[in-house]
Design a protein around this motif. Sequence first.
Motif, PDB file in Angstrom:
ATOM      1  N   ASN A 115     -13.556  -7.866  -1.744  1.00 17.25           N
ATOM      2  CA  ASN A 115     -13.653  -9.236  -1.155  1.00 17.25           C
ATOM      3  C   ASN A 115     -14.158  -9.393   0.024  1.00 17.25           C
ATOM      4  O   ASN A 115     -14.268 -10.217   0.806  1.00 17.25           O
ATOM      5  CB  ASN A 115     -12.169  -9.615  -0.997  1.00 17.25           C
ATOM      6  N   GLY A 116     -14.655  -8.067   0.597  1.00 19.66           N
ATOM      7  CA  GLY A 116     -15.318  -8.186   1.987  1.00 19.66           C
ATOM      8  C   GLY A 116     -14.089  -7.890   3.327  1.00 19.66           C
ATOM      9  O   GLY A 116     -12.974  -8.146   2.908  1.00 19.66           O
ATOM     10  N   ASN A 117     -14.661  -7.592   4.317  1.00 21.74           N
ATOM     11  CA  ASN A 117     -13.942  -7.230   5.500  1.00 21.74           C
ATOM     12  C   ASN A 117     -14.339  -7.827   6.778  1.00 21.74           C
ATOM     13  O   ASN A 117     -14.985  -7.462   7.389  1.00 21.74           O
ATOM     14  CB  ASN A 117     -13.584  -5.625   5.443  1.00 21.74           C
ATOM     15  N   PRO A 118     -13.704  -9.162   6.927  1.00 25.93           N
ATOM     16  CA  PRO A 118     -14.318  -9.921   8.097  1.00 25.93           C
ATOM     17  C   PRO A 118     -13.388  -9.247   9.485  1.00 25.93           C
ATOM     18  O   PRO A 118     -13.748 -10.096  10.344  1.00 25.93           O
ATOM     19  CB  PRO A 118     -13.879 -11.204   7.537  1.00 25.93           C
ATOM     20  N   TYR A 119     -12.413  -8.544   9.345  1.00 23.03           N
ATOM     21  CA  TYR A 119     -11.624  -8.287  10.351  1.00 23.03           C
ATOM     22  C   TYR A 119     -12.030  -7.319  11.376  1.00 23.03           C
ATOM     23  O   TYR A 119     -12.630  -6.165  10.995  1.00 23.03           O
ATOM     24  CB  TYR A 119     -10.108  -7.828   9.956  1.00 23.03           C
ATOM     25  N   ASP A 120     -11.685  -7.583  12.626  1.00 24.41           N
ATOM     26  CA  ASP A 120     -11.970  -6.589  13.832  1.00 24.41           C
ATOM     27  C   ASP A 120     -11.152  -5.508  13.718  1.00 24.41           C
ATOM     28  O   ASP A 120     -11.287  -4.559  13.964  1.00 24.41           O
ATOM     29  CB  ASP A 120     -12.029  -7.269  15.067  1.00 24.41           C
ATOM     30  N   ARG A 121      -9.739  -5.860  13.668  1.00 24.61           N
ATOM     31  CA  ARG A 121      -8.785  -4.984  13.544  1.00 24.61           C
ATOM     32  C   ARG A 121      -7.642  -5.499  12.638  1.00 24.61           C
ATOM     33  O   ARG A 121      -7.668  -6.755  12.145  1.00 24.61           O
ATOM     34  CB  ARG A 121      -7.726  -5.036  14.873  1.00 24.61           C
ATOM     35  N   ILE A 122      -7.009  -4.528  11.871  1.00 24.85           N
ATOM     36  CA  ILE A 122      -5.854  -4.927  10.896  1.00 24.85           C
ATOM     37  C   ILE A 122      -4.667  -3.936  11.173  1.00 24.85           C
ATOM     38  O   ILE A 122      -4.712  -2.902  11.087  1.00 24.85           O
ATOM     39  CB  ILE A 122      -6.660  -4.607   9.453  1.00 24.85           C
ATOM     40  N   GLY A 123      -3.637  -4.849  11.397  1.00 29.76           N
ATOM     41  CA  GLY A 123      -2.448  -4.243  11.891  1.00 29.76           C
ATOM     42  C   GLY A 123      -1.369  -4.370  10.373  1.00 29.76           C
ATOM     43  O   GLY A 123      -1.622  -5.241   9.518  1.00 29.76           O
ATOM     44  N   THR A 124      -0.749  -3.370  10.259  1.00 34.53           N
ATOM     45  CA  THR A 124       0.089  -3.439   9.065  1.00 34.53           C
ATOM     46  C   THR A 124       1.609  -3.815   9.454  1.00 34.53           C
ATOM     47  O   THR A 124       2.078  -3.578  10.354  1.00 34.53           O
ATOM     48  CB  THR A 124       0.246  -1.998   8.309  1.00 34.53           C
ATOM     49  N   ASP A 125       1.998  -4.769   8.699  1.00 34.08           N
ATOM     50  CA  ASP A 125       3.232  -5.573   8.902  1.00 34.08           C
ATOM     51  C   ASP A 125       4.265  -5.357   7.758  1.00 34.08           C
ATOM     52  O   ASP A 125       4.322  -6.203   6.920  1.00 34.08           O
ATOM     53  CB  ASP A 125       3.110  -7.041   9.192  1.00 34.08           C
ATOM     54  N   ARG A 126       4.584  -4.093   7.372  1.00 31.47           N
ATOM     55  CA  ARG A 126       5.443  -3.737   6.194  1.00 31.47           C
ATOM     56  C   ARG A 126       6.706  -4.475   6.020  1.00 31.47           C
ATOM     57  O   ARG A 126       6.881  -4.673   4.680  1.00 31.47           O
ATOM     58  CB  ARG A 126       5.558  -2.221   6.094  1.00 31.47           C
TER      59      ARG A 126
END
Length: 175
Positions: A115-126
């Motif tokens: 689907n594409g990756n528009p993110y500068d950063r991605i944090g995980t909120d499990r």
Amino acid sequence: MSRGLRLIPIILLLWLVVGLAWKLVKPADTAIPSQMVERPVPKFALAPAVNNKRGLNSADLAIGQPRLVNMFASWCVPCIGEAPVLGELQRRGVRIEGIAVRDTPGALNGFLARNGNPYDRIGTDRQSEVQIAFGSSGVPETFVVDGKGIIRRQYIGPLNAANIPGVLRELEEAR
């Protein structure tokens, strides 16, 4: 007993039936707006959700430039429909940070590849702790955050093409 008094129970019953029918036809809005709008982002530090992107923390949202914070998940069907809109916003110069809610790196990598990756950063909120701290009740949700780290707007549900002009305007006003 007079005829008028006998009609009172019938009138009350009709009034009740009409009121209930109205609620069925026009249900209440189920969206739960965040109480964090116009407040600083909550303090948090999230590990990277995928290997090729940095994690996200609250200090990253107060570095002088407004941005979007998008709560999403690979298992979220509306997030798939929102992905092209986020891609278009990124192409127009919008900085987008992602918070992956209750997800795994493998599933996220597949989602971003498709689907594409528009993110500068991605944090995980499990455990959805940061999601809840933002006042978010589901995915997808998007927050406009100004350059000082103040939440200015919340979009509940997926962004669509009709939202693009408003998002761009709000980001410009948040400078």
